[in-house]
Design an enzyme around this catalytic site. Sequence first.
Site, PDB file in Angstrom:
ATOM      1  N   GLU A 117       0.913  -1.123   0.120  1.00 21.64           N
ATOM      2  CA  GLU A 117      -0.298  -0.052   0.157  1.00 21.64           C
ATOM      3  C   GLU A 117       0.820   1.378   0.288  1.00 21.64           C
ATOM      4  O   GLU A 117       1.115   1.510   0.728  1.00 21.64           O
ATOM      5  CB  GLU A 117      -0.934   0.303   1.103  1.00 21.64           C
ATOM      6  CG  GLU A 117      -2.059  -1.050   1.325  1.00 21.64           C
ATOM      7  CD  GLU A 117      -3.103  -1.310   0.011  1.00 21.64           C
ATOM      8  OE1 GLU A 117      -3.313  -0.353  -0.454  1.00 21.64           O
ATOM      9  OE2 GLU A 117      -3.743  -2.111   0.343  1.00 21.64           O
TER      10      GLU A 117
ATOM     11  N   CYS B 168      -1.948   9.525   2.653  1.00 14.45           N
ATOM     12  CA  CYS B 168      -1.339   9.382   1.074  1.00 14.45           C
ATOM     13  C   CYS B 168      -2.543   8.876  -0.072  1.00 14.45           C
ATOM     14  O   CYS B 168      -1.973   8.786  -1.126  1.00 14.45           O
ATOM     15  CB  CYS B 168      -1.624   7.569   1.199  1.00 14.45           C
ATOM     16  SG  CYS B 168      -3.108   6.818   1.387  1.00 14.45           S
TER      17      CYS B 168
END
Length: 458
Positions: free
Chosen positions: A208, A242
């Site tokens: 991720e 993010c």
Amino acid sequence: MLLSTPIAAMRQPVSDGATRPRSWRLEQLDRLERAIAERRDAVLKALASDLGKPPVEAYFELVAVQQEIQLVRSRLRRWMAPRAVGLPVFLQPGRAEVIREPLGCVLVIGPWNYPFLLSLQPLVSALAAGNTVVLKPSEHAPATSALIADLIDAAFPTTTVQVVQGDGPVAQALLQERFDHIFFTGGERVGRLVMEAAARHLTPVTLELGGKSPAVVLRDADLEVSARRLVWGKCLNAGQTCIAPDYLLVDEAVETPLIERLGERISQCFGDDPLASADLGCLVNQAQFERLHALLEGARSRGQVLFGGQSDASRRRIAPTLIQVDNLDDPLMHEELFGPLLPVLRVNDLNEAIERINQRPKPLALYLFSKQRDAQQQILERTSSGGVCFNDVVMHVSVPDLPFGGVGNSGMGNYHGEAGFRTFSHERSVLRRPFRLDVPFRYPPYAGKLPLVRRLLG
């Protein structure tokens, strides 16, 4: 000693089948939920200590973990059930099915930006799938890391879950072990190192990562609502998200009014002195502050700052700042910003915006503000990203049944809900055949059998 319980010992209950029953998995979720409930205030304090998170933003992390536990608990029976698969005529009678079984002992490496949520959310999925877990929180959020270690130590025996704290060398040492899956959340550079280490053992990985997630604003967008949502998404956790909008691609017809509304919204949220606002977090460490401050000062020297630009090194704070950028070669466009700096690029239309997006690696998220269904469809058909959100930012990550993950440089694999359960499961193919009706045509000698095979198999 790095691990108080060796990996082999943690893998043993999985190999023995002890973790397969639904009752075992639910018990682990209950243990985790109780331990979190006992430390709710401590979680908020730890996140404030590490990142200066306002209580509301810190509470988001608690709620998201709790929602994941509740979702898994309600769906686990269905996810664990064998899935029947149809059989071709020549294999009947018989029965085929797919069963989801635990992988073994898995490693979860958490990040510093949402250190509680992004460490424990994959832990929920791993336990629900019947695995044992080694959890490595980020050393850059030391208060939260220590809290997680205390929480896990109180809730689980080390044969089920154990926490390893430490810096980069500790993570490197962990990666020398043979795990059955590695789940990493962090940056692209370290993601490559994780994947390289995993390759030595042929260990599957979920990465991720991140990237520069663009937000496109077309001339038909509601500018008031767009500005509200963009400022919230960019300033959440001081920009250290993010999937925060990393830069704007704005239709030239609405560039000026949008910038005005963005500035107004920043002032409404954080006041005339954003550095004094209790609602704006701080950057995680001095290195992150200095990196962003250097980019800010470079933009200031070139006359690019449109709004904001204040900073305070002693508190590691930078005010939300709008910066005019003319092309993708600008220093602000080289890598993910991960802070409250928002570059604004003018485009002629959606086609130019798509061209610019496709000149960069595939992002983790992509945002479009427009009422036009055709424009939304063009984004879906002509770009690639981990996720897409129309007329909002960040919120797609809150949909429990939507898989979350990247593509290309922004990551591989996904999780949340059933996607997380599948990530930490092996889908095993099973065919059951009876001893009766053992047709002879498949066995040698084959002489004269081809016409029959053709009729049966086509």
